[in-house]
Every structure is written in structure tokens, then in C-alpha cells.
Design an enzyme around this catalytic site. Structure first.
Site, PDB file in Angstrom:
ATOM      1  N   ASN A  42       0.806  -1.142  -0.155  1.00  0.00           N
ATOM      2  CA  ASN A  42       0.039  -0.030  -0.032  1.00  0.00           C
ATOM      3  C   ASN A  42       0.889   1.255   0.127  1.00  0.00           C
ATOM      4  O   ASN A  42       2.028   1.099   0.586  1.00  0.00           O
ATOM      5  CB  ASN A  42      -0.963   0.015   1.032  1.00  0.00           C
ATOM      6  CG  ASN A  42      -0.279  -0.363   2.429  1.00  0.00           C
ATOM      7  OD1 ASN A  42       0.674  -0.647   2.581  1.00  0.00           O
ATOM      8  ND2 ASN A  42      -1.055   0.312   3.634  1.00  0.00           N
ATOM      9  N   ILE A  43       0.469   2.310  -0.980  1.00  0.00           N
ATOM     10  CA  ILE A  43       1.095   3.667  -0.915  1.00  0.00           C
ATOM     11  C   ILE A  43      -0.098   4.716  -0.469  1.00  0.00           C
ATOM     12  O   ILE A  43      -1.037   4.898  -1.013  1.00  0.00           O
ATOM     13  CB  ILE A  43       1.511   3.846  -2.314  1.00  0.00           C
ATOM     14  CG1 ILE A  43       2.463   2.720  -2.736  1.00  0.00           C
ATOM     15  CG2 ILE A  43       2.078   4.960  -2.336  1.00  0.00           C
ATOM     16  CD1 ILE A  43       2.689   2.370  -4.364  1.00  0.00           C
ATOM     17  N   GLU A  44       0.180   5.127   0.614  1.00  0.00           N
ATOM     18  CA  GLU A  44      -0.663   6.148   1.198  1.00  0.00           C
ATOM     19  C   GLU A  44      -0.360   7.582   0.719  1.00  0.00           C
ATOM     20  O   GLU A  44       0.630   8.122  -0.141  1.00  0.00           O
ATOM     21  CB  GLU A  44      -0.514   6.399   2.617  1.00  0.00           C
ATOM     22  CG  GLU A  44      -1.164   4.920   3.222  1.00  0.00           C
ATOM     23  CD  GLU A  44      -1.368   4.724   4.503  1.00  0.00           C
ATOM     24  OE1 GLU A  44      -0.803   5.622   5.379  1.00  0.00           O
ATOM     25  OE2 GLU A  44      -2.231   4.029   4.996  1.00  0.00           O
ATOM     26  N   CYS A  53      -4.034   0.704  -2.415  1.00  0.00           N
ATOM     27  CA  CYS A  53      -4.091  -0.623  -1.541  1.00  0.00           C
ATOM     28  C   CYS A  53      -3.114  -1.643  -1.975  1.00  0.00           C
ATOM     29  O   CYS A  53      -2.849  -1.307  -3.397  1.00  0.00           O
ATOM     30  CB  CYS A  53      -5.458  -1.279  -1.327  1.00  0.00           C
ATOM     31  SG  CYS A  53      -6.646  -0.559  -0.615  1.00  0.00           S
ATOM     32  N   GLU A  55      -3.288  -4.665  -3.131  1.00  0.00           N
ATOM     33  CA  GLU A  55      -3.662  -5.328  -3.883  1.00  0.00           C
ATOM     34  C   GLU A  55      -3.749  -4.808  -5.460  1.00  0.00           C
ATOM     35  O   GLU A  55      -3.573  -5.291  -6.520  1.00  0.00           O
ATOM     36  CB  GLU A  55      -5.178  -6.257  -3.761  1.00  0.00           C
ATOM     37  CG  GLU A  55      -5.128  -6.689  -2.363  1.00  0.00           C
ATOM     38  CD  GLU A  55      -5.674  -5.992  -1.170  1.00  0.00           C
ATOM     39  OE1 GLU A  55      -4.791  -4.979  -0.998  1.00  0.00           O
ATOM     40  OE2 GLU A  55      -6.676  -6.390  -0.356  1.00  0.00           O
ATOM     41  N   CYS A  91     -10.409  -4.863   0.578  1.00  0.00           N
ATOM     42  CA  CYS A  91     -11.477  -3.875   0.549  1.00  0.00           C
ATOM     43  C   CYS A  91     -12.215  -3.818  -0.664  1.00  0.00           C
ATOM     44  O   CYS A  91     -11.932  -4.824  -1.625  1.00  0.00           O
ATOM     45  CB  CYS A  91     -11.027  -2.540   0.780  1.00  0.00           C
ATOM     46  SG  CYS A  91     -10.356  -1.671  -0.985  1.00  0.00           S
ATOM     47  N   CYS A  94     -10.619  -2.954  -4.049  1.00  0.00           N
ATOM     48  CA  CYS A  94      -9.577  -4.063  -4.539  1.00  0.00           C
ATOM     49  C   CYS A  94     -10.467  -5.569  -5.042  1.00  0.00           C
ATOM     50  O   CYS A  94      -9.752  -5.957  -6.066  1.00  0.00           O
ATOM     51  CB  CYS A  94      -8.691  -4.478  -3.399  1.00  0.00           C
ATOM     52  SG  CYS A  94      -7.520  -3.181  -2.939  1.00  0.00           S
TER      53      CYS A  94
END
Ligand code: THU
Length: 138
Positions: A42-44, A53, A55, A91, A94
Site C-alpha cells: 500500500n502507498i498512502e 491498496c 492488491e 477492501c 480491491c
């Protein structure tokens, strides 16, 4: 590639997580019919709602590499100290992103949702019943 290998690949991916806002590092690994594996984490973003996310990143990496099907397994691993020990499931967004790649190749991948003490395996079609997919636009 055993399930344990695939879970380890997802765990390794989570080490690259950029999640300074949630402190919730997620790793994902996709296994394809030809034996290849693509991982993601994940990359925020400082604009919180723009987080990507694990996935979704994995699917984007695979598709950027030209992959258009053959998805047979998906692993998702979160931080075991969070979530009360329950397996982490993808989620909703995803699920939809995974569904696109799965339906392109006509597969219904197993999704391995990893918890500290169990791995819950669920078909993508069970996580996303009555999915809207590429064929819906025919
Ligand atoms: N996250 C994922 O990477 N995959 C999921 O399926 C659920 C949530 C990430 C998004 C965000 O960076 C963090 O977990 C907390 O929601």
C-alpha cells in the site's frame, strides 16, 4: 510456489509499504497460472483518500507488465497486531480491481486472507458476488 512461499512474498512486499498515516502496512502477492508472482504494497498520500491498496498496486504492476489473465491466487497480509487477529480481506475497491484481471482470463482466484493463526481461503466470486466485469459491457 507453495502457499507459504506466496505468503512470504506478500510479507516481504509489506516491508516497502508507504503507510505513514495509518501505520497499517499491507502486502499482496498474485500468483499466475505460468507460475509467475507479482507483489504490491500500500502507498498512502498526504491527501488521505488517495491511498492505493496493496492488491491494487499488485494488479497495476501485473497489467503494466502486459498480464491480462491467468490469475489463480491472491494473498493479502496485514499487520498482525491490528484487527483483533481476524484475517485481512481485500477492501471493496480491491475486489473490483482484482475481478477485472480475473474475469479477463476467465479465472476465479482463491484469495488467501492471512491472520496470525489462520489463513482463510475464499474464492474471489464469494467476496464479490454478481460482479460487474468486462463482459458486462458486451
Ligand atoms: N489497505 C490495503 O492495502 N488493502 C486492503 O484491502 C485494505 C486496506 C490499506 C489502505 C491503507 O493504506 C491502509 O491499508 C489502512 O486502511
Amino acid at each position: 510456489m507453495t502457499d507459504a512461499d506466496l505468503i512470504n512474498a506478500a510479507r516481504a512486499a509489506a516491508e516497502s509499504s508507504y503507510s505513514p498515516y495509518s501505520q497499517y502496512a499491507v502486502g499482496s502477492a498474485l500468483l499466475f497460472a505460468d507460475g509467475s508472482v507479482v507483489t504490491g504494497t500500500n502507498i498512502e498520500n498526504a491527501s488521505y483518500g488517495l491511498a492505493l491498496c496493496a492488491e491494487t498496486v499488485a494488479v497495476a504492476k501485473a497489467m503494466d507488465g502486459g498480464v491480462r489473465g491467468g490469475l489463480v491466487k491472491v494473498v493479502v497480509v496485514g499487520p498482525h497486531e491490528r484487527g483483533g487477529g481476524a484475517p485481512i480481506t481485500p477492501c471493496g475497491r480491491c475486489r473490483q480491481v482484482l475481478n477485472e484481471l480475473a474475469q479477463l482470463g476467465g479465472t476465479d482466484p482463491e484469495v488467501l486472507c492471512v491472520a496470525p493463526d489462520e489463513v482463510r481461503t475464499v474464492r474471489l466470486s464469494a467476496l464479490l458476488p454478481h460482479a460487474f466485469g468486462p463482459g458486462s459491457l458486451d
